[in-house]
Design an enzyme around this catalytic site. Structure first.
Site, PDB file in Angstrom:
ATOM      1  N   GLN A   1      -3.815  52.687   1.230  1.00 32.57           N
ATOM      2  CA  GLN A   1      -3.009  52.103   2.315  1.00 32.57           C
ATOM      3  C   GLN A   1      -3.881  51.904   3.558  1.00 32.57           C
ATOM      4  OE1 GLN A   1       0.390  51.024   2.187  1.00 32.57           O
ATOM      5  NE2 GLN A   1      -0.273  50.125   4.113  1.00 32.57           N
TER       6      GLN A   1
ATOM      7  N   GLY B   1      10.756  49.900  -2.419  1.00 34.24           N
ATOM      8  CA  GLY B   1       9.302  49.852  -2.517  1.00 34.24           C
ATOM      9  C   GLY B   1       8.792  48.461  -2.229  1.00 34.24           C
ATOM     10  N   SER B   2       7.698  48.096  -2.905  1.00 33.76           N
ATOM     11  CA  SER B   2       7.056  46.816  -2.604  1.00 33.76           C
ATOM     12  C   SER B   2       7.795  45.643  -3.256  1.00 33.76           C
ATOM     13  CB  SER B   2       5.612  46.849  -3.095  1.00 33.76           C
ATOM     14  OG  SER B   2       5.604  46.948  -4.500  1.00 33.76           O
TER      15      SER B   2
ATOM     16  N   GLU C   1       3.663  41.734   4.950  1.00 31.91           N
ATOM     17  CA  GLU C   1       3.900  43.132   5.309  1.00 31.91           C
ATOM     18  C   GLU C   1       2.600  43.927   5.212  1.00 31.91           C
ATOM     19  OE1 GLU C   1       6.356  45.791   2.776  1.00 31.91           O
ATOM     20  OE2 GLU C   1       7.399  46.252   4.640  1.00 31.91           O
TER      21      GLU C   1
ATOM     22  N   GLY D   1       9.514  45.323  -6.976  1.00 31.74           N
ATOM     23  CA  GLY D   1      10.923  44.919  -6.927  1.00 31.74           C
ATOM     24  C   GLY D   1      11.205  43.754  -7.868  1.00 31.74           C
TER      25      GLY D   1
ATOM     26  N   GLU E   1      15.499  47.350  -2.297  1.00 26.27           N
ATOM     27  CA  GLU E   1      15.146  47.355  -0.874  1.00 26.27           C
ATOM     28  C   GLU E   1      13.640  47.215  -0.826  1.00 26.27           C
ATOM     29  OE1 GLU E   1      16.992  47.017   1.571  1.00 26.27           O
ATOM     30  OE2 GLU E   1      18.932  47.588   0.733  1.00 26.27           O
TER      31      GLU E   1
ATOM     32  N   CYS F   1       9.893  50.370   6.375  1.00 27.67           N
ATOM     33  CA  CYS F   1      10.246  48.980   6.064  1.00 27.67           C
ATOM     34  C   CYS F   1      11.008  48.364   7.236  1.00 27.67           C
ATOM     35  CB  CYS F   1      11.041  48.888   4.769  1.00 27.67           C
ATOM     36  SG  CYS F   1      12.495  49.908   4.762  1.00 27.67           S
TER      37      CYS F   1
ATOM     38  N   LYS G   1      12.772  58.975 -10.550  1.00 29.18           N
ATOM     39  CA  LYS G   1      11.308  58.880 -10.546  1.00 29.18           C
ATOM     40  C   LYS G   1      10.831  58.685  -9.101  1.00 29.18           C
ATOM     41  CE  LYS G   1       7.353  56.338 -10.655  1.00 29.18           C
ATOM     42  NZ  LYS G   1       6.667  57.236  -9.722  1.00 29.18           N
TER      43      LYS G   1
HETATM   44  N1  LIG Z   1      10.047  48.772   1.840  1.00 25.20           N
HETATM   45  C1  LIG Z   1       9.614  49.993   1.711  1.00 25.20           C
HETATM   46  O1  LIG Z   1      10.306  50.937   2.055  1.00 25.20           O
HETATM   47  C2  LIG Z   1       8.290  50.220   1.128  1.00 25.20           C
HETATM   48  C3  LIG Z   1       7.382  49.194   0.984  1.00 25.20           C
HETATM   49  N2  LIG Z   1       6.178  49.442   0.456  1.00 25.20           N
HETATM   50  C4  LIG Z   1       5.215  48.336   0.373  1.00 25.20           C
HETATM   51  O2  LIG Z   1       4.565  48.393  -0.868  1.00 25.20           O
HETATM   52  C5  LIG Z   1       3.154  48.522  -0.709  1.00 25.20           C
HETATM   53  C6  LIG Z   1       2.594  49.351  -1.829  1.00 25.20           C
HETATM   54  O3  LIG Z   1       3.202  50.623  -1.873  1.00 25.20           O
HETATM   55  P1  LIG Z   1       3.498  51.321  -3.258  1.00 25.20           P
HETATM   56  O4  LIG Z   1       3.879  52.723  -3.052  1.00 25.20           O
HETATM   57  O5  LIG Z   1       2.357  51.081  -4.160  1.00 25.20           O
HETATM   58  O6  LIG Z   1       4.805  50.507  -3.694  1.00 25.20           O
HETATM   59  P2  LIG Z   1       5.380  50.375  -5.133  1.00 25.20           P
HETATM   60  O7  LIG Z   1       6.393  49.316  -5.140  1.00 25.20           O
HETATM   61  O8  LIG Z   1       4.282  50.279  -6.106  1.00 25.20           O
HETATM   62  O9  LIG Z   1       6.065  51.800  -5.344  1.00 25.20           O
HETATM   63  C7  LIG Z   1       7.424  52.086  -5.210  1.00 25.20           C
HETATM   64  C8  LIG Z   1       7.909  52.883  -6.420  1.00 25.20           C
HETATM   65  O10 LIG Z   1       7.840  52.051  -7.591  1.00 25.20           O
HETATM   66  C9  LIG Z   1       7.087  52.733  -8.606  1.00 25.20           C
HETATM   67  N3  LIG Z   1       6.451  51.780  -9.500  1.00 25.20           N
HETATM   68  C10 LIG Z   1       5.209  51.245  -9.438  1.00 25.20           C
HETATM   69  N4  LIG Z   1       4.997  50.426 -10.483  1.00 25.20           N
HETATM   70  C11 LIG Z   1       6.122  50.413 -11.219  1.00 25.20           C
HETATM   71  C12 LIG Z   1       6.520  49.756 -12.421  1.00 25.20           C
HETATM   72  N5  LIG Z   1       5.719  48.945 -13.091  1.00 25.20           N
HETATM   73  N6  LIG Z   1       7.758  49.982 -12.890  1.00 25.20           N
HETATM   74  C13 LIG Z   1       8.601  50.802 -12.231  1.00 25.20           C
HETATM   75  N7  LIG Z   1       8.267  51.470 -11.124  1.00 25.20           N
HETATM   76  C14 LIG Z   1       7.055  51.283 -10.605  1.00 25.20           C
HETATM   77  C15 LIG Z   1       6.132  53.570  -7.796  1.00 25.20           C
HETATM   78  O11 LIG Z   1       5.539  54.582  -8.566  1.00 25.20           O
HETATM   79  P3  LIG Z   1       4.109  55.197  -8.166  1.00 25.20           P
HETATM   80  O12 LIG Z   1       4.201  55.752  -6.818  1.00 25.20           O
HETATM   81  O13 LIG Z   1       3.922  56.239  -9.171  1.00 25.20           O
HETATM   82  O14 LIG Z   1       3.133  54.072  -8.277  1.00 25.20           O
HETATM   83  C16 LIG Z   1       7.049  54.104  -6.717  1.00 25.20           C
HETATM   84  O15 LIG Z   1       7.832  55.154  -7.204  1.00 25.20           O
HETATM   85  C17 LIG Z   1       3.010  49.125   0.669  1.00 25.20           C
HETATM   86  O16 LIG Z   1       1.769  48.884   1.210  1.00 25.20           O
HETATM   87  C18 LIG Z   1       4.120  48.430   1.389  1.00 25.20           C
HETATM   88  O17 LIG Z   1       3.703  47.143   1.768  1.00 25.20           O
HETATM   89  C19 LIG Z   1       5.850  50.695   0.020  1.00 25.20           C
HETATM   90  C20 LIG Z   1       6.704  51.748   0.141  1.00 25.20           C
HETATM   91  C21 LIG Z   1       7.983  51.583   0.734  1.00 25.20           C
HETATM   92  O1  LIG Z   2      14.297  53.102   9.735  1.00 21.57           O
HETATM   93  C1  LIG Z   2      14.858  53.924   9.024  1.00 21.57           C
HETATM   94  O2  LIG Z   2      15.535  54.836   9.506  1.00 21.57           O
HETATM   95  C2  LIG Z   2      14.765  53.844   7.534  1.00 21.57           C
HETATM   96  C3  LIG Z   2      13.556  53.094   7.083  1.00 21.57           C
HETATM   97  C4  LIG Z   2      13.416  53.044   5.625  1.00 21.57           C
HETATM   98  O3  LIG Z   2      14.315  53.326   4.903  1.00 21.57           O
HETATM   99  C5  LIG Z   2      12.151  52.629   5.024  1.00 21.57           C
HETATM  100  O4  LIG Z   2      11.187  52.383   5.723  1.00 21.57           O
HETATM  101  O5  LIG Z   2      12.090  52.590   3.776  1.00 21.57           O
END
Ligand SMILES: NC(=O)C1=CN([C@@H]2O[C@H](COP(=O)(O)OP(=O)(O)OC[C@H]3O[C@@H](n4cnc5c(N)ncnc54)[C@H](OP(=O)(O)O)[C@@H]3O)[C@@H](O)[C@H]2O)C=CC1
Ligand SMILES: O=C(O)CCC(=O)C(=O)O
Length: 477
Positions: A327, A224-225, A379, A229, A246, A280, A171
């Site tokens: 964002q 993700g967030s 963050e 998580g 992560e 991240c 997904k």
């Molecule tokens: N550490 C990292 O690499 C990242 C951190 N972030 C942080 O998260 C914040 C928000 O970003 P966002 O994209 O909304 O992050 P999310 O954690 O919401 O999204 C990450 C993934 O989880 C999915 N998801 C959302 N809700 C659920 C749920 N209830 N059950 C299972 N999966 C779910 C999302 O789907 P969908 O996209 O369809 O909502 C997406 O595929 C950012 O501003 C940032 O602070 C975001 C991205 C990467």
């Molecule tokens: O810094 C990188 O090369 C990877 C970063 C990453 O995986 C992320 O932001 O989710």
């Protein structure tokens, strides 16, 4: 416009689609992508479960050939796929192509890993008994990915999952279905049997939640967030399944008096602002000792003046747009919070107008920040960094470690003593000396500590820890 469909049990399906737009130019529709329902997701999980017995016993040469072919095609199409990535996510074309090459290299690496699968044979402590330790695939792996690395993160989760004999329900983030669809299409044409890899594009609250709630998903890998998580963790504990998270970072970059100024400035600007700060591993806290502070801030501001913020696909752009409106709001809200907290906005932070309607923000550099401020603790995930002034190395290290996160950390110094001490004492999964906190190799472990990560490391041969389960067998000779 053709609908890009989901892949369930080897069939491309779905007519309920949404349009995805380019963050550099919201008039540009990147494509139409099918939205999976909860029922579609359940069907994808059932297909992965049905395909598991055969795939888990498939020959390593078959797995090697499929992953190798996928790597070759991704690398051969790097310019086209990199362009698609930049168009749907907003990182610059150079960054998009670079990430695509990395995805190809990851598939290549895990193709090689299929030929290096190994176990251990040991004598038992009881005479006349042999002990074998082997690794077996875990089962159905749910892969949930974010929008900020639309091809590399799916690659570093899908490639090891398949290499070690698991089946997958994938997904991708709703903002970036294009790259996800492209790599699944490549894998299928490379010869993956039906049901081994299933693609379910759609909303996290529907598709993601169905994966979390399914008793038939044996492991979930998530990036993700922090909020999502925690949901993955709670649901996985409920179902007694393996999970790997992560999540966020609030990564420090320390600059000491003895740093090479050019190295420090380049590493800071790269860490904090490249890929629009949406990594991240981005450095958002720049911790600077007194003796170099003013010279360093002036040099960073000068360097920022030369950065071109514009359409990601335009030649000469250094920083692309923010990924979407929500964002962008998060970024500008935090800029306002930083001002109210008493930090000084030394550069940028303003919305920019360009030739196309997009989410453009000038990189924002705060000075006179403290580590207690929200802009230094939470963050933001955008092109926003805060400089924190400290007395000396000891205070810099203490401030660097004073955070709930622990993904990456960096230091600029010419002192071997301080570099060595920092490598040993930084509370982070990854430490960089005279290098940006972001931009990692594809063949070594990736991951963090504290609130940033949970579970075994991703990437490199350490990935086997998550995607396999260990069996210990005893035989009476
Ligand atoms: N550490 C990292 O690499 C990242 C951190 N972030 C942080 O998260 C914040 C928000 O970003 P966002 O994209 O909304 O992050 P999310 O954690 O919401 O999204 C990450 C993934 O989880 C999915 N998801 C959302 N809700 C659920 C749920 N209830 N059950 C299972 N999966 C779910 C999302 O789907 P969908 O996209 O369809 O909502 C997406 O595929 C950012 O501003 C940032 O602070 C975001 C991205 C990467
Ligand atoms: O810094 C990188 O090369 C990877 C970063 C990453 O995986 C992320 O932001 O989710």
């Amino acid at each position: 416009m053709t609908i890009h469909q989901n892949l369930i049990a080897g069939e491309w399906v779905g007519s309920d689609a949404v349009r995805n737009v380019n963050p550099s130019d919201t008039n540009d529709v990147v494509g139409e992508y099918a939205r999976a329902s909860a029922g579609d997701t359940a069907a994808a999980i059932a297909a992965a479960k049905a395909a598991f017995p055969a795939w888990s016993r498939s020959g390593i040469l078959e797995r090697h050939a499929i992953l190798r072919k996928t790597a070759d095609e991704i690398l051969a199409r790097k310019d086209e796929l990199g362009r698609l990535l930049s168009r749907e996510e907003g990182k610059t074309l150079a960054e998009g192509i670079g990430e695509t090459v990395r995805a190809g290299q990851i598939f290549d690496f895990f193709a090689g890993e299929t030929l290096r699968l190994a176990g251990e044979v040991l004598p038992s402590v009881r005479p006349g008994i042999g002990v074998e330790i082997t690794r077996e695939p875990v089962g159905v792996v749910g892969i949930i990915t974010p929008w900020n690395f639309p091809i590399a993160i799916p690659a570093w989760k899908i490639a090891p999952a398949l290499a070690y004999g698991n089946t997958v329900v994938f997904k991708p983030a709703d903002l970036v279905p294009g790259c996800a669809h492209a790599i699944v299409d490549i894998l299928v044409r490379a010869g993956l049997p039906k049901g081994v890899l299933n693609l379910v594009m759609g909303k996290g609250s529907v598709v993601g939640q169905t994966i979390l709630d399914s008793p038939d998903v044996d492991a979930i890998t998530f990036t993700g967030s922090t909020g999502t998580g925690k949901r993955v963790a709670a649901a996985s504990i409920e179902h007694n399944r393996k999970f790997q998270l992560e999540m966020g970072g609030k990564n420090p970059f320390v600059v000491l008096d003895d740093a090479d100024l050019d190295v420090a400035v380049e590493a800071t600007v790269n860490s904090a602002f490249f890929s629009t700060g949406q990594r991240c591993t981005a450095a958002s806290r720049v911790i600077v000792t007194e003796g170099i502070h003013d010279r360093f801030v002036a040099a960073v501001a000068e360097r920022l003046k030369g950065l071109v913020v514009d359409d990601a696909l335009k030649a000469g752009t250094h920083v692309g747009p923010v990924v979407d409106e929500s964002q962008l709001k998060q970024d500008t809200d935090y800029i306002e919070i930083g001002r109210k907290e008493g930090a000084r906005l030394a550069f940028g932070g303003k919305l920019l107008t360009r030739g196309t309607p997009g989410f453009y923000l000038a990189p924002a550099l705060f000075t006179e920040a403290t580590n207690a401020m929200r802009i230094a603790r939470e963050e933001i995930f955008g092109p926003v960094a805060a400089v924190i002034r400290v007395r000396d190395y000891d205070e810099a290290l203490a401030v660097a470690n004073d955070t709930p996160f622990g993904l990456s950390s960096g230091i600029a110094t010419t002192s071997l003593k301080h570099a060595t001490h920092f490598k040993r004492n930084a509370e982070a999964g990854m430490v960089m000396v005279n290098l940006p906190t972001a931009g990692v190799d594809f063949h070594v472990p990736f991951g963090g500590r504290k609130g940033s990560s949970h579970g075994p490391r991703e990437q490199g041969r350490h990935a086997a820890e998550f995607y396999t389960t260990v069996k210990t067998a005893y035989t009476l000779a």
